[in-house]
Design a protein around this motif. Structure first.
Motif, PDB file in Angstrom:
ATOM      1  N   ILE A  93      55.215  53.823 -17.222  1.00 42.60           N
ATOM      2  CA  ILE A  93      54.266  53.471 -16.170  1.00 42.60           C
ATOM      3  C   ILE A  93      52.885  53.139 -16.743  1.00 42.60           C
ATOM      4  N   GLY A  94      52.517  53.758 -17.861  1.00 43.80           N
ATOM      5  CA  GLY A  94      51.228  53.464 -18.498  1.00 43.80           C
ATOM      6  C   GLY A  94      51.120  52.009 -18.923  1.00 43.80           C
ATOM      7  N   PRO A  95      52.073  51.504 -19.719  1.00 49.12           N
ATOM      8  CA  PRO A  95      52.029  50.091 -20.086  1.00 49.12           C
ATOM      9  C   PRO A  95      52.124  49.155 -18.875  1.00 49.12           C
ATOM     10  N   ALA A  96      52.866  49.568 -17.847  1.00 49.65           N
ATOM     11  CA  ALA A  96      52.953  48.749 -16.632  1.00 49.65           C
ATOM     12  C   ALA A  96      51.583  48.654 -15.967  1.00 49.65           C
ATOM     13  N   HIS A  97      50.885  49.770 -15.897  1.00 51.11           N
ATOM     14  CA  HIS A  97      49.544  49.781 -15.312  1.00 51.11           C
ATOM     15  C   HIS A  97      48.595  48.922 -16.140  1.00 51.11           C
ATOM     16  N   ASN A  98      48.716  49.004 -17.457  1.00 52.43           N
ATOM     17  CA  ASN A  98      47.869  48.186 -18.329  1.00 52.43           C
ATOM     18  C   ASN A  98      48.111  46.696 -18.094  1.00 52.43           C
ATOM     19  N   ALA A  99      49.370  46.322 -17.864  1.00 49.37           N
ATOM     20  CA  ALA A  99      49.686  44.918 -17.585  1.00 49.37           C
ATOM     21  C   ALA A  99      49.006  44.468 -16.299  1.00 49.37           C
ATOM     22  N   LEU A 100      49.040  45.317 -15.279  1.00 46.06           N
ATOM     23  CA  LEU A 100      48.360  44.991 -14.021  1.00 46.06           C
ATOM     24  C   LEU A 100      46.859  44.852 -14.233  1.00 46.06           C
ATOM     25  N   ALA A 101      46.288  45.794 -14.971  1.00 43.46           N
ATOM     26  CA  ALA A 101      44.848  45.775 -15.220  1.00 43.46           C
ATOM     27  C   ALA A 101      44.435  44.539 -16.010  1.00 43.46           C
ATOM     28  N   ALA A 102      45.342  44.034 -16.851  1.00 43.66           N
ATOM     29  CA  ALA A 102      45.042  42.848 -17.654  1.00 43.66           C
ATOM     30  C   ALA A 102      45.155  41.564 -16.840  1.00 43.66           C
ATOM     31  N   VAL A 114      48.103  40.303 -15.217  1.00 46.13           N
ATOM     32  CA  VAL A 114      49.353  39.567 -15.366  1.00 46.13           C
ATOM     33  C   VAL A 114      49.640  38.774 -14.084  1.00 46.13           C
ATOM     34  N   GLU A 115      50.142  37.555 -14.242  1.00 48.01           N
ATOM     35  CA  GLU A 115      50.472  36.726 -13.084  1.00 48.01           C
ATOM     36  C   GLU A 115      51.897  37.016 -12.660  1.00 48.01           C
ATOM     37  N   GLY A 116      52.089  37.444 -11.440  1.00 51.79           N
ATOM     38  CA  GLY A 116      53.398  37.819 -10.930  1.00 51.79           C
ATOM     39  C   GLY A 116      53.452  39.321 -10.711  1.00 51.79           C
TER      40      GLY A 116
END
Length: 74
Positions: free
Chosen positions: A55-64, A66-68
């Motif tokens: 979930i940490g890397p997933a949250h980081n992707a959102l914070a960055a 990510v499109e989609g």
């Protein structure tokens, strides 16, 4: 004005502010979306999928930005 009271202590640090919230009902648009959904014509763009323990890397992707959509799988 809301008929639902804000729970005592909620947002005590005043970090959430809602200036205006409204919606407009459009029966024609709702019907068109429902029809498209029933035909399977709606596409949800999934950018990344993560196992729940990441979930940490997933949250980081959102914070960055990510499109989609970012999906967590169980």
């Amino acid at each position: 004005m809301s008929i639902v009271p804000v729970p005592e202590g909620a947002n005590a640090d005043s970090r959430v502010i809602i200036d205006e919230l409204y919606h407009r009902t459009n029966a024609g648009m709702l019907e068109a979306v429902a029809l498209a959904a029933s035909r399977g014509a709606l596409t949800i763009p999934v950018a990344m999928t993560f196992p729940l323990d990441q979930i940490g890397p997933a949250h980081n992707a959102l914070a960055a930005g990510v499109e989609g959509k970012v999906v967590l799988r169980h």
